[in-house]
Design a protein around this motif. Structure first.
Motif, PDB file in Angstrom:
ATOM      1  N   ILE A 176      21.682 -15.855   6.452  1.00  0.00           N
ATOM      2  CA  ILE A 176      21.693 -16.753   5.280  1.00  0.00           C
ATOM      3  C   ILE A 176      23.124 -16.923   4.760  1.00  0.00           C
ATOM      4  CG2 ILE A 176      20.971 -16.959   2.860  1.00  0.00           C
ATOM      5  CD1 ILE A 176      18.281 -15.710   3.672  1.00  0.00           C
ATOM      6  N   THR A 177      23.850 -15.829   4.647  1.00  0.00           N
ATOM      7  CA  THR A 177      25.220 -15.962   4.115  1.00  0.00           C
ATOM      8  C   THR A 177      26.119 -16.704   5.118  1.00  0.00           C
ATOM      9  OG1 THR A 177      25.590 -13.668   4.727  1.00  0.00           O
ATOM     10  CG2 THR A 177      25.280 -14.083   2.421  1.00  0.00           C
ATOM     11  N   GLU A 178      25.856 -16.533   6.416  1.00  0.00           N
ATOM     12  CA  GLU A 178      26.637 -17.280   7.412  1.00  0.00           C
ATOM     13  C   GLU A 178      26.344 -18.782   7.302  1.00  0.00           C
ATOM     14  OE1 GLU A 178      26.566 -13.610  10.577  1.00  0.00           O
ATOM     15  OE2 GLU A 178      25.907 -15.568  11.315  1.00  0.00           O
ATOM     16  N   ALA A 179      25.075 -19.124   7.070  1.00  0.00           N
ATOM     17  CA  ALA A 179      24.720 -20.547   6.912  1.00  0.00           C
ATOM     18  C   ALA A 179      25.436 -21.100   5.669  1.00  0.00           C
ATOM     19  CB  ALA A 179      23.208 -20.703   6.782  1.00  0.00           C
ATOM     20  N   ARG A 180      25.464 -20.311   4.611  1.00  0.00           N
ATOM     21  CA  ARG A 180      26.180 -20.737   3.403  1.00  0.00           C
ATOM     22  C   ARG A 180      27.674 -20.916   3.710  1.00  0.00           C
ATOM     23  NH1 ARG A 180      27.303 -17.210  -0.799  1.00  0.00           N
ATOM     24  NH2 ARG A 180      28.255 -16.002   0.881  1.00  0.00           N
ATOM     25  N   ASP A 181      28.260 -19.964   4.431  1.00  0.00           N
ATOM     26  CA  ASP A 181      29.684 -20.067   4.759  1.00  0.00           C
ATOM     27  C   ASP A 181      29.969 -21.304   5.602  1.00  0.00           C
ATOM     28  OD1 ASP A 181      30.005 -17.739   3.384  1.00  0.00           O
ATOM     29  OD2 ASP A 181      30.202 -16.454   5.155  1.00  0.00           O
ATOM     30  N   ALA A 182      28.969 -21.733   6.371  1.00  0.00           N
ATOM     31  CA  ALA A 182      29.145 -22.941   7.195  1.00  0.00           C
ATOM     32  C   ALA A 182      28.863 -24.205   6.380  1.00  0.00           C
ATOM     33  CB  ALA A 182      28.225 -22.869   8.406  1.00  0.00           C
ATOM     34  N   GLY A 183      28.560 -24.058   5.090  1.00  0.00           N
ATOM     35  CA  GLY A 183      28.432 -25.225   4.219  1.00  0.00           C
ATOM     36  C   GLY A 183      27.020 -25.554   3.768  1.00  0.00           C
ATOM     37  N   ALA A 184      26.013 -24.800   4.230  1.00  0.00           N
ATOM     38  CA  ALA A 184      24.637 -25.126   3.845  1.00  0.00           C
ATOM     39  C   ALA A 184      24.333 -24.647   2.422  1.00  0.00           C
ATOM     40  CB  ALA A 184      23.659 -24.474   4.820  1.00  0.00           C
ATOM     41  N   THR A 185      23.321 -25.252   1.842  1.00  0.00           N
ATOM     42  CA  THR A 185      22.777 -24.795   0.557  1.00  0.00           C
ATOM     43  C   THR A 185      21.506 -24.019   0.883  1.00  0.00           C
ATOM     44  OG1 THR A 185      23.550 -26.836  -0.453  1.00  0.00           O
ATOM     45  CG2 THR A 185      21.896 -25.578  -1.702  1.00  0.00           C
ATOM     46  N   ILE A 186      21.317 -22.898   0.226  1.00  0.00           N
ATOM     47  CA  ILE A 186      20.110 -22.110   0.518  1.00  0.00           C
ATOM     48  C   ILE A 186      19.333 -21.857  -0.764  1.00  0.00           C
ATOM     49  CG2 ILE A 186      19.202 -19.910   1.403  1.00  0.00           C
ATOM     50  CD1 ILE A 186      22.497 -20.931   2.678  1.00  0.00           C
TER      51      ILE A 186
END
Ligand code: ATP
Length: 302
Positions: A176-186
């Motif tokens: 989840i934090t990697e997806a956020r770091d790649a620009g996603a909203t969670i």
């Protein structure tokens, strides 16, 4: 709708027949943030998430997801979103890989298969297993991979770590934090307050179909009451310290150890203590869990 917001919900109302599940929910989720959605069983978390994808139709209010109205344009919203449902129904006749390929085809085939294989490795999931042989936790992993595999702009995750062992829970939090770091909203719902505290920048708390709090995770614990234990060299009348604004005396045994509750800044208390010979000073900040329980406990008044 602000371009800085991935989700804007205003006055959301939902009835299931005569049962009212949502009573005017208002929520804003900023682009690029990890937002934790907390609430007890039956509070309305799943209902809110399902309305965002138009899997169920609201009876009132408005929703914008990535600038779109999901009721008017559900296909566009779903194409840009990764969704992990709370209850996952998979075709038992397929293997994991065939399931993921099928779901990918439905979404226009945007998944990156090297990424899918990496996700499966990290989650320790065998892609060749038939779905019917999977444990509950392993089915949850299939749900997570299908939500993540097309690297969506927005992830709506209904209890992402449910049924997973502690090791896998941590791996999911990392994903989840990697997806956020790649620009996603969670946006994720959870019953694990500790994990929300670990990864969510902001938290929304829902109770009985109403939002009772939205705050920065840190601010929620910071502004809460603290307990302070002071041990003096000689007995001190703890009542003198209650003249400091925000300080309440909880207990004093022989007067040498005093337990206080402090609301707000500690500065006033520290200055007042300078007048006494202090041997020891301990302060405890409540965890998010304690703060959360104040919203749920007793009458439920925060
Ligand atoms: P949990 O943490 O247990 O998953 P939740 O916060 O996700 O709970 P919802 O599933 O959104 O809660 O339920 C909100 C309310 O709506 C509850 O009172 C629930 O009983 C009711 N509800 C949910 N789905 C239905 C349905 N299909 N028919 C009737 N009532 C429903």
């Amino acid at each position: 709708m602000s371009r800085q917001h991935a989700i804007v919900i205003e006055g959301l109302i939902k009835f299931y027949g005569p049962v009212q599940a949502l009573y005017g929910v208002d929520l804003e989720v900023r682009r690029g943030e990890v937002f934790g959605f907390l609430g007890p069983n039956g509070a309305g978390k799943t209902t809110t998430i399902r309305c965002m994808l138009d899997l169920i139709h609201p009876n009132g209010g408005s929703i914008r997801v990535l600038g779109l109205n999901p009721q008017a344009d559900p296909v566009a919203v779903r194409a840009r979103t990764g969704y992990l449902p709370g209850e996952l129904h998979l075709d038992e006749t397929l293997t994991v890989e065939a399931t993921l390929r099928f779901l990918n085809d439905l979404r226009g085939g945007k998944a990156d298969w090297a990424f899918v294989r990496r996700l499966a490795e990290r989650l320790d999931l065998d892609l060749q297993q038939p779905v019917k042989n999977l444990s509950k936790g392993n089915k949850q992993k299939v749900g997570l991979i299908q939500a993540l595999m097309h690297r969506p702009e927005l992830l709506l995750l209904d209890e992402p770590t449910a049924s997973l062992d502690p090791l896998m829970q941590h791996e999911v939090l990392r994903l989840i934090t990697e997806a956020r770091d790649a620009g996603a909203t969670i946006f994720f719902s959870s019953h694990h307050i500790g994990e929300v505290e670990m990864i969510a920048e902001r938290v929304g708390i829902i109770r009985g179909g109403k939002i009772v709090e939205v705050a920065e995770t840190e601010a929620l614990t910071r502004r809460a009451l603290r307990r302070v234990r002071v041990r003096f060299e000689q007995p001190v009348d703890g009542r003198t310290l209650t003249q400091v604004p925000g300080v309440t005396l909880l207990s004093q045994d022989d007067g040498q150890t005093v337990l206080l509750q402090v609301e707000g800044a500690m500065d006033g208390l520290i200055k007042a203590l300078a007048a006494f010979p202090v041997l020891d000073f301990e302060t405890e900040r409540p965890t998010l869990e304690e703060v959360f329980l104040t919203y749920y406990g007793g009458s439920g008044e925060a």
